[in-house]
Scaffold this active site. Structure first.
Site, PDB file in Angstrom:
ATOM      1  CB  CYS A 179       4.919   3.206   9.207  1.00  0.00           C
ATOM      2  SG  CYS A 179       3.438   2.234   9.433  1.00  0.00           S
ATOM      3  CB  CYS A 235      -7.674   2.386   4.038  1.00  0.00           C
ATOM      4  SG  CYS A 235      -5.976   1.937   4.339  1.00  0.00           S
ATOM      5  CD  GLU A 245      -6.753   2.275  14.648  1.00  0.00           C
ATOM      6  OE1 GLU A 245      -7.162   2.914  15.616  1.00  0.00           O
ATOM      7  OE2 GLU A 245      -5.745   2.613  14.005  1.00  0.00           O
ATOM      8  CB  CYS A 300       8.334   1.614   7.372  1.00  0.00           C
ATOM      9  SG  CYS A 300       8.218   0.250   6.206  1.00  0.00           S
ATOM     10  CB  CYS A 306      -0.735   7.498   4.780  1.00  0.00           C
ATOM     11  SG  CYS A 306      -1.654   6.945   3.391  1.00  0.00           S
ATOM     12  CB  CYS A 316       3.416  -3.985  10.241  1.00  0.00           C
ATOM     13  SG  CYS A 316       4.360  -4.269   8.720  1.00  0.00           S
TER      14      CYS A 316
HETATM   15 FE1  SF4 Z   1       4.435  -2.184   7.853  1.00  0.00          FE
HETATM   16 FE2  SF4 Z   1       3.980   0.425   8.123  1.00  0.00          FE
HETATM   17 FE3  SF4 Z   1       6.048  -0.433   6.646  1.00  0.00          FE
HETATM   18 FE4  SF4 Z   1       3.496  -0.797   5.782  1.00  0.00          FE
HETATM   19  S1  SF4 Z   1       4.557   1.166   6.070  1.00  0.00           S
HETATM   20  S2  SF4 Z   1       5.191  -2.292   5.735  1.00  0.00           S
HETATM   21  S3  SF4 Z   1       2.431  -1.148   7.733  1.00  0.00           S
HETATM   22  S4  SF4 Z   1       5.771  -0.710   8.878  1.00  0.00           S
END
Ligand code: SF4
Length: 348
Positions: free
Chosen positions: A117, A103, A90, A114, A332, A110
């Site tokens: 996220c 963006c 995306e 985190c 975000c 990923c």
């Molecule tokens: Fe990965 Fe999301 Fe952490 Fe960015 S915020 S490093 S995309 S897990």
């Protein structure tokens, strides 16, 4: 067959040499591909028919397919793009004042996990290639009216850009090359979760803006929110950033997602001011955007204002980022790639 959009200028030079053509032809091909963004080799009208034919025998011009286009009430548009191997990614186009910011994602999924996220929840599938990153810029550009253009590019979508260093740098070089995509270096920002060796290497390699996703003021809280902190602790990260090569007047942007009861206390605000002392900084406060399955909450408005006020009083430039595209999961930390087979495959 190779995608011409995966080749840098030097690589195109090599190919042109192999074809026995004069060197200046490489510049023509490169500009057609990245500056003029043509979609077919036959559109390169200042090349001879014979050269076009020989190029077509070896190359094609490939872009990700637009599978879904969702427009938010605030005008933000999220594109779901299909890649050649069936994965999806995306990207998000946002309008604010006179800026139109894209963006861009740098990985499918990923690996960094985190906890605030959504991208991190799906795990890591693979790195994106140069053509897949450049393709996001082209596809987003197609959405604009004739006189509009993308003014800013942020590498802040799905993935950790510094974990895909080589390909991301190839992309940035073409993005900021006047003969390539032609963006000003000051309008391109790479955002990292804090990969220390990558930050040091980036500072030696390209001259674009750096943003760091900080999100906590103690090692303990940061390690809970961002597991990468166990490998590259906050203290070390900040000392590396103190030495980061900035141009005169340059600043590092610190992203700080405010999560109710976790990192939004006024003590946190004061601690943050202390931690960033001596680093030319801009602070972006981002009230958490809840997503399904997350137990985190968004802080009350007055807490956000109080947090911002403390930092301002300490002399920092602080912006509370308005959440864009919340109604289409484009905010975000809300980007998420679905496997193509789970979608009603409809190419737009
Ligand atoms: Fe990965 Fe999301 Fe952490 Fe960015 S915020 S490093 S995309 S897990």
């Amino acid at each position: 067959m190779r995608n011409l959009r995966d080749l840098t200028y030097n690589e195109i030079c090599e190919e042109i040499k192999t074809l026995g053509e004069r060197p200046y032809r490489a510049g023509q091909v490169y500009r057609w591909v990245f500056k003029r963004d043509v979609r077919e080799i036959d559109s390169m009208t200042d090349l001879s028919k014979d050269l076009r034919q020989r190029l077509k025998e070896r190359f094609y011009i490939g872009l990700p397919e637009v599978l879904e286009k969702r427009r938010s009430r605030d005008g933000t548009v999220k594109l779901l793009l299909g890649l050649e191997d069936g994965l999806t990614v995306e990207c998000v186009l946002m309008h604010e004042d006179r800026r139109t910011t894209l963006c861009v994602s740098t990985q499918v999924g990923c690996a960094f996990g985190c906890t605030f996220c959504m991208t991190g929840r799906g795990g890591f599938l693979r790195n994106l290639t140069l053509s897949e990153m450049a393709g996001q810029v082209s596809r987003a550009g197609d959405l604009l009216e004739e006189k509009e253009r993308i003014t800013n590019v942020v590498l802040m979508g799905m993935g950790e850009p510094l974990a895909n260093f080589k390909e991301v740098v190839r992309f940035i070089k073409i993005l900021t090359d006047p003969d390539g995509m032609g963006f000003s270096k000051r309008k391109v920002t790479l955002s990292t979760a804090g990969i220390i060796p990558g930050i040091e290497r980036l500072g030696r390699t390209v001259d674009i803006r750096l943003a760091v996703s900080l999100n906590a003021t103690t090692e303990g809280v940061r390690s809970k929110l961002m597991p990468i902190n166990r490998k590259y602790p906050l203290g070390e990260l900040l000392s590396v950033l103190r030495r980061y090569p900035l141009k005169r007047g340059g600043r590092i942007t610190f992203e700080y997602i405010l999560i109710k009861g976790i990192n939004d206390s006024l003590r946190d605000a004061r601690r943050l001011a202390g931690l960033l002392r001596g680093i030319p900084s801009k602070i972006n406060l981002i009230p958490f955007n809840p997503f399904p399955g997350s137990s985190f909450e968004r802080p009350e408005e007055d807490r956000v204002v109080a947090f911002q006020d403390i930092l301002r009083e300490e002399g920092y430039t602080v912006v509370v980022r308005k959440s864009k595209g919340g109604d289409i999961s484009a905010a975000c930390g809300n980007l998420y790639a679905r496997p193509l087979k789970a979608l009603d495959r409809k190419v737009l």
